[in-house]
Design a protein around this motif. Structure first.
Motif, PDB file in Angstrom:
ATOM      1  N   ASP A 306      15.036   7.913   0.161  1.00 21.12           N
ATOM      2  CA  ASP A 306      15.213   7.261  -1.142  1.00 21.12           C
ATOM      3  C   ASP A 306      15.168   5.749  -0.960  1.00 21.12           C
ATOM      4  OD1 ASP A 306      17.573   6.768   0.130  1.00 21.12           O
ATOM      5  OD2 ASP A 306      18.863   7.587  -1.421  1.00 21.12           O
ATOM      6  N   ASN A 307      15.151   5.031  -2.079  1.00 19.16           N
ATOM      7  CA  ASN A 307      15.181   3.568  -2.110  1.00 19.16           C
ATOM      8  C   ASN A 307      14.133   2.917  -1.196  1.00 19.16           C
ATOM      9  OD1 ASN A 307      18.606   4.198  -2.229  1.00 19.16           O
ATOM     10  ND2 ASN A 307      17.504   3.300  -3.949  1.00 19.16           N
ATOM     11  N   HIS A 309      11.728   0.271   0.402  1.00 17.37           N
ATOM     12  CA  HIS A 309      12.004  -1.150   0.630  1.00 17.37           C
ATOM     13  C   HIS A 309      10.680  -1.850   0.927  1.00 17.37           C
ATOM     14  CE1 HIS A 309      14.739  -4.207   2.993  1.00 17.37           C
ATOM     15  NE2 HIS A 309      14.088  -4.773   1.994  1.00 17.37           N
ATOM     16  N   SER A 354      14.239   2.222  -6.510  1.00 26.20           N
ATOM     17  CA  SER A 354      15.173   3.322  -6.716  1.00 26.20           C
ATOM     18  C   SER A 354      14.435   4.651  -6.605  1.00 26.20           C
ATOM     19  CB  SER A 354      15.854   3.181  -8.082  1.00 26.20           C
ATOM     20  OG  SER A 354      14.882   3.135  -9.108  1.00 26.20           O
TER      21      SER A 354
END
Length: 373
Positions: A306-307, A309, A354
């Motif tokens: 997830d998330n 970057h 997100s």
């Protein structure tokens, strides 16, 4: 120092590049051990234009070898370095030199090194005009009888008539060990002046504990003077708008320091690269993906679910105020993130997205792109 030269055939001079990426790949040589110590290596453009061509001797990348005495025959590392600043020389026949510093005999231990260039064709974000060498060499530090400022004198230049932007590119690393552990293990400041105005103050220092090459033997975990065993020395880049045919000065100073037993030095390679104004008003890119990624340098950040970057860059000549980032797994519907801000020309910003990524056997590749700038 051992020098290894090889000629490469690059795309012809009529081919323009959006970006040029240098990849350094390291392995243990077949049948013998990896090198044991942290030595200074460099990749340079030696000559262009054939055997009788012009000598350049431009260092475009620096790498410090790891403490490799515990590595197995399956070990490898790989690092990517943006060398687009030198693309005006990377056409037709180019002699590339790999320089290895150190005491390996090439009989019992050493390194197998592969140097690759990826020339990504396209309209350049900025058109290069000229490259000029600035301060280049290994300079003593802390010696009152031979101060480093003897070697770091201000340099004046007159810009090319077509120049709109002056870029200062500095690769600097500190070495040696005196009574205060300088320069390898002491943090000192560097000051950059442009037209006699202080523009940047930087600690010549680097954190080493998150090194992707771990564990190593020796003192690999200790922070150092802008380098770590087994990592490239990344350049510092500074941009200044200028007018064509204008005269300017650039200067770097080091924090005052005197040693009773001087043995420290700073190894500096630096260039002035002149550019025209960026081609487009609105031009952005996803410059890098930290996570999710299989890139060796980011291995300690990955894998993640997830998330994502990312690194966003403004390549345009106007501030970047908004962009739409589409991202997700290849073959599945993408998510959308609307970034807003005020990112100046040639500046970057890290963006943390997100949503959870749910790969399966058929959907394992992450993708991201900008759909609106």
């Amino acid at each position: 120092y051992n020098n290894y030269e090889s000629w490469g055939v690059f795309p012809d001079a009529n081919t323009t590049y959006r970006k040029v990426i240098l990849t350094l790949h390291y392995e243990c040589p077949n049948g013998i051990a990896c090198g044991e110590w942290d030595y200074i290596d460099a990749v340079s453009i030696k000559r262009t234009g054939g055997m009788s061509g012009t000598s350049k001797d431009l260092e475009i990348a620096r790498y410090i070898t790891p403490y490799g005495n515990t590595f197995s025959q399956t070990w490898f590392s790989e690092f990517k370095i943006d060398v687009t600043d030198f693309d005006m020389f990377l056409h037709d026949s180019v002699e590339i030199e790999y320089q290895h510093g150190g005491y390996e005999t090439n009989v019992s231990k050493g390194w197998s090194v592969t140097v690759d260039f990826a020339c990504i064709e396209g309209i350049p974000a900025m058109e290069p005009v000229a490259i000029t060498k600035l301060w280049n060499g290994s300079f003593p530090f802390g010696n009152s009888a031979d101060p480093i400022e003897n070697y770091l004198a201000p340099i004046s230049f007159t810009s090319n008539p077509a120049t709109n932007l002056s870029r200062i590119r500095i690769i600097q690393s500190g070495h040696g060990y005196d009574d205060h552990e300088c320069a390898e293990f002491c943090s000192k400041q560097r000051f950059l002046y442009f037209d006699d105005t202080l523009k940047d103050t930087r600690d010549v220092w680097k954190k080493c504990g998150d090194n992707p090459i771990y564990p190593q033997g020796g003192t690999w975990i200790y922070d150092r003077a802008n380098w770590c065993p087994g990592l490239p020395v990344r350049p510092d880049v500074y941009d200044f708008p200028v007018s064509g045919n204008s005269t300017h000065s650039v200067n770097i100073d080091m924090q005052p320091y005197v040693s009773a037993n001087p043995s420290a030095n700073y190894y500096i390679q630096s260039q002035l690269i002149e550019y025209k104004t960026p081609v487009f008003a609105n031009d952005a890119s996803i410059e890098d993906v930290y996570t999710p990624s299989t890139v060796f340098e980011y291995s300690r950040m990955n894998p993640i679910c997830d998330n994502p970057h990312l690194v966003l860059k403004n390549n345009g000549n106007q501030p970047l105020t908004s962009t739409t980032i589409n991202y997700g797994l290849e073959g599945l519907p993408t998510y959308q993130y609307n970034w807003t801000g005020n990112l100046a020309m040639n500046q970057t910003e890290e963006v943390l997205l997100s949503n959870v990524l749910m790969p399966d056997a058929s959907h394992t590749s992450f993708k991201a792109f900008l759909s609106l700038v």
